[in-house]
Design a protein around this motif. Structure first.
Motif, PDB file in Angstrom:
ATOM      1  N   LYS A  98      42.162 -15.244 -15.284  1.00 54.74           N
ATOM      2  CA  LYS A  98      43.232 -14.999 -16.400  1.00 54.74           C
ATOM      3  C   LYS A  98      43.184 -16.115 -17.550  1.00 54.74           C
ATOM      4  O   LYS A  98      43.209 -17.299 -17.121  1.00 54.74           O
ATOM      5  N   SER A  99      43.619 -15.589 -18.635  1.00 57.45           N
ATOM      6  CA  SER A  99      43.768 -16.730 -19.664  1.00 57.45           C
ATOM      7  C   SER A  99      45.140 -17.100 -19.764  1.00 57.45           C
ATOM      8  O   SER A  99      45.499 -18.034 -20.492  1.00 57.45           O
ATOM      9  N   PHE A 100      46.244 -16.539 -19.010  1.00 58.23           N
ATOM     10  CA  PHE A 100      47.343 -17.149 -19.362  1.00 58.23           C
ATOM     11  C   PHE A 100      47.378 -18.384 -18.475  1.00 58.23           C
ATOM     12  O   PHE A 100      46.970 -18.658 -17.441  1.00 58.23           O
ATOM     13  N   PRO A 101      48.353 -19.433 -18.856  1.00 55.46           N
ATOM     14  CA  PRO A 101      48.280 -20.875 -18.251  1.00 55.46           C
ATOM     15  C   PRO A 101      49.140 -21.171 -17.230  1.00 55.46           C
ATOM     16  O   PRO A 101      50.107 -20.177 -16.726  1.00 55.46           O
ATOM     17  N   MET A 102      48.880 -21.758 -16.422  1.00 59.25           N
ATOM     18  CA  MET A 102      49.632 -22.590 -15.471  1.00 59.25           C
ATOM     19  C   MET A 102      50.221 -23.642 -15.831  1.00 59.25           C
ATOM     20  O   MET A 102      49.606 -24.639 -15.884  1.00 59.25           O
ATOM     21  N   LEU A 103      51.349 -23.786 -15.955  1.00 58.44           N
ATOM     22  CA  LEU A 103      52.116 -24.954 -16.359  1.00 58.44           C
ATOM     23  C   LEU A 103      52.877 -25.553 -15.222  1.00 58.44           C
ATOM     24  O   LEU A 103      53.704 -25.176 -14.586  1.00 58.44           O
ATOM     25  N   ASP A 104      52.335 -26.922 -14.820  1.00 55.36           N
ATOM     26  CA  ASP A 104      53.192 -27.753 -13.853  1.00 55.36           C
ATOM     27  C   ASP A 104      52.663 -27.060 -12.591  1.00 55.36           C
ATOM     28  O   ASP A 104      53.427 -26.989 -11.636  1.00 55.36           O
ATOM     29  N   GLY A 105      51.502 -26.382 -12.455  1.00 56.07           N
ATOM     30  CA  GLY A 105      50.776 -25.788 -11.234  1.00 56.07           C
ATOM     31  C   GLY A 105      51.624 -24.370 -11.270  1.00 56.07           C
ATOM     32  O   GLY A 105      51.172 -23.756  -9.908  1.00 56.07           O
ATOM     33  N   ALA A 106      52.357 -23.827 -11.817  1.00 50.25           N
ATOM     34  CA  ALA A 106      52.910 -22.226 -11.665  1.00 50.25           C
ATOM     35  C   ALA A 106      52.753 -21.814 -13.028  1.00 50.25           C
ATOM     36  O   ALA A 106      52.891 -22.298 -13.913  1.00 50.25           O
ATOM     37  N   ALA A 107      52.558 -20.243 -12.766  1.00 54.96           N
ATOM     38  CA  ALA A 107      52.312 -19.441 -13.915  1.00 54.96           C
ATOM     39  C   ALA A 107      53.424 -18.326 -13.953  1.00 54.96           C
ATOM     40  O   ALA A 107      54.336 -18.381 -13.123  1.00 54.96           O
ATOM     41  N   ASP A 108      53.737 -17.691 -15.026  1.00 60.67           N
ATOM     42  CA  ASP A 108      54.400 -16.550 -15.153  1.00 60.67           C
ATOM     43  C   ASP A 108      54.484 -15.680 -13.917  1.00 60.67           C
ATOM     44  O   ASP A 108      53.594 -15.061 -13.680  1.00 60.67           O
ATOM     45  N   PRO A 109      55.633 -15.619 -13.084  1.00 62.48           N
ATOM     46  CA  PRO A 109      55.743 -14.738 -12.079  1.00 62.48           C
ATOM     47  C   PRO A 109      55.348 -13.113 -12.249  1.00 62.48           C
ATOM     48  O   PRO A 109      54.494 -12.624 -11.672  1.00 62.48           O
ATOM     49  N   ALA A 110      55.744 -12.776 -13.356  1.00 60.53           N
ATOM     50  CA  ALA A 110      55.433 -11.348 -13.871  1.00 60.53           C
ATOM     51  C   ALA A 110      53.976 -11.217 -13.764  1.00 60.53           C
ATOM     52  O   ALA A 110      53.163 -10.054 -13.382  1.00 60.53           O
ATOM     53  N   VAL A 161      42.474 -18.170 -11.156  1.00 64.55           N
ATOM     54  CA  VAL A 161      41.949 -19.330 -11.951  1.00 64.55           C
ATOM     55  C   VAL A 161      42.550 -19.038 -13.308  1.00 64.55           C
ATOM     56  O   VAL A 161      42.234 -17.868 -13.939  1.00 64.55           O
ATOM     57  N   CYS A 162      43.183 -19.978 -13.841  1.00 66.47           N
ATOM     58  CA  CYS A 162      43.891 -19.741 -15.224  1.00 66.47           C
ATOM     59  C   CYS A 162      43.886 -21.369 -15.797  1.00 66.47           C
ATOM     60  O   CYS A 162      43.459 -22.200 -15.255  1.00 66.47           O
ATOM     61  N   PRO A 163      43.933 -21.596 -17.199  1.00 63.07           N
ATOM     62  CA  PRO A 163      44.010 -22.701 -17.887  1.00 63.07           C
ATOM     63  C   PRO A 163      45.138 -23.563 -17.430  1.00 63.07           C
ATOM     64  O   PRO A 163      46.110 -23.222 -17.014  1.00 63.07           O
ATOM     65  N   LYS A 164      44.791 -24.952 -17.383  1.00 63.24           N
ATOM     66  CA  LYS A 164      45.892 -25.830 -16.868  1.00 63.24           C
ATOM     67  C   LYS A 164      46.487 -26.181 -18.107  1.00 63.24           C
ATOM     68  O   LYS A 164      46.172 -26.568 -19.012  1.00 63.24           O
ATOM     69  N   ASP A 165      47.876 -26.126 -17.843  1.00 58.01           N
ATOM     70  CA  ASP A 165      48.896 -26.669 -19.007  1.00 58.01           C
ATOM     71  C   ASP A 165      48.631 -25.836 -20.412  1.00 58.01           C
ATOM     72  O   ASP A 165      48.165 -24.628 -20.546  1.00 58.01           O
ATOM     73  N   PHE A 166      48.353 -26.769 -21.256  1.00 55.62           N
ATOM     74  CA  PHE A 166      48.198 -26.109 -22.713  1.00 55.62           C
ATOM     75  C   PHE A 166      46.585 -26.465 -22.914  1.00 55.62           C
ATOM     76  O   PHE A 166      46.318 -26.565 -24.242  1.00 55.62           O
ATOM     77  N   SER A 167      45.799 -26.876 -21.969  1.00 54.46           N
ATOM     78  CA  SER A 167      44.341 -27.106 -22.227  1.00 54.46           C
ATOM     79  C   SER A 167      43.615 -25.856 -22.058  1.00 54.46           C
ATOM     80  O   SER A 167      43.936 -24.869 -21.498  1.00 54.46           O
TER      81      SER A 167
END
Length: 373
Positions: A180-192, A228-234
């Motif tokens: 997915k292309s939504f980010p994982m911020l500090d190891g967590a992504a949007d729960p929805a 698998v997602c992008p890490k933070d804002f990278s």
């Protein structure tokens, strides 16, 4: 009773008639299948998806265009990120699988990436099944299946599904990978968004389990999938293991509840067609010939939601207020019935829903009277 092959041919012909002459079928993907499983009582969605009707085009023709779906920018970004994750034979993807799901196995220094190309969805499904069988038999090696095609029977009709990837571990077990292309911020992504991805992945797990059951011995399909997602804002990939056992169980149960597409098609009036080329009045009548079960949750999952919401509001159906409200009101199915019961004009006072409504009406009148004094 006609033989299965004859019945299957007759059903395909009937579904082609429902789509309209010369209209190709739209494939039923895992996202749509998960949404269908979330609302198994909606015969309208079941027959439209089963027939391969393009619901977005249908909604436009009905005058209720849909805002459902991803933007072109999001699609482009997602495709670019997926290509980055899978470059160099999927080395980074396999590293994440090894690190997050199978650290005890040998590192994936070299992995097989079989060619899954074939003619048509049936050919690709057969080629994928063969690749899975061969990879499972090749013990001690990693195998990456890039965009395999797998099938799952839904309401008596096959749905062809295409996961982002399936990895076969050295021990022969299988893992679904969702990118997915939504980010994982500090190891967590949007729960929805994670929840939506888990429901989608659960559909893939169910389909793989059906394939595995045909092998002897049957390989294990992991209930933890890799997201698998992008890490933070990278744009650097990171991953998280997501347990989809709950979503798998719910999806399996809901899909089993779906009315068979054949039964819905047989109940339709002769001549019903969902071709967007038809006049608006005729097309509306065709859509309304199939019962729908609208809920506000449909707005995030179905292209026909705006049309069905307008119809539900016109009819005063309490389903437009949400499934939880509908469940609390029992046999009261319209707003008019609810108001009449609250005023004491109808309804059995022994009914808990009616009693609660009348008590609420009394408290409201008392509160308003106090405020006005």
């Amino acid at each position: 009773m006609p033989p299965p092959r004859t019945r299957g041919t007759a059903l395909r012909q009937r579904l082609a008639e429902l789509r309209g002459p010369g209209t190709p079928a739209k494939a039923l993907d895992a996202r749509a299948l998960a949404a269908l499983a979330a609302n198994p009582g909606c015969e309208r969605r079941a027959i439209l998806d089963g027939a391969g009707v393009d619901k977005a085009t249908l909604a436009d023709a009905l005058g209720s265009p849909s805002a459902f779906g991803q933007s072109q920018f999001a699609l482009t970004r997602g495709n670019a990120f997926e290509a980055k994750v899978k470059k160099d034979g999927g080395a980074e993807l396999l590293r994440l699988v090894h690190e997050r799901l199978d650290p005890g196995a040998a590192p994936p220094a070299a992995a097989a990436v079989p060619d899954l190309s074939a003619i048509g969805p049936e050919g690709r499904t057969a080629r994928t099944a063969l690749a899975l069988r061969e990879a499972t038999a090749a013990a001690g090696t990693w195998t990456l299946l890039d965009h395999p095609m797998i099938a799952l029977e839904v309401a008596g009709s096959p749905a062809f599904l295409e996961p982002d990837a399936v990895v076969v571990h050295p021990d022969g077990s299988w893992t679904v990978v969702e990118i997915k292309s939504f980010p994982m911020l500090d190891g967590a992504a949007d729960p929805a968004k994670v929840g939506a991805a888990a429901r989608q992945s659960a559909v893939y797990v169910l389909a793989l389990e059906e394939i595995a059951a045909r092998l002897d011995p049957a390989p294990r399909v992991h209930h933890r999938v890799l997201l698998v997602c992008p890490k933070d804002f990278s744009n650097l990939p990171t991953a998280s293991a997501v347990d989809v056992r709950k979503q798998r169980a719910v999806t399996r149960r809901q899909l089993a509840r779906l009315t068979r597409v054949q039964d819905i098609a047989d109940a339709l009036p002769e001549g019903v067609c969902f071709s967007p080329e038809l006049p608006a009045e005729q097309l509306t009548a065709a859509v309304e010939a199939v019962p729908a079960v609208y809920a506000p949750e449909c707005l995030a999952a179905c292209e026909l939601a705006f049309h069905c919401r307008a119809r539900a509001r016109t009819a005063g159906a309490v389903t437009s207020l949400g499934r939880s409200v509908r469940a609390d009101l029992g046999g009261l199915t319209t707003v008019e019935d609810v108001l009449a019961a609250a005023r004491g004009e109808s309804g059995d006072p022994r009914d808990p829903a009616v009693a609660a409504l009348r008590r609420a009406a009394e408290l409201r009148a008392e509160a308003l009277g106090t405020m006005c004094r």
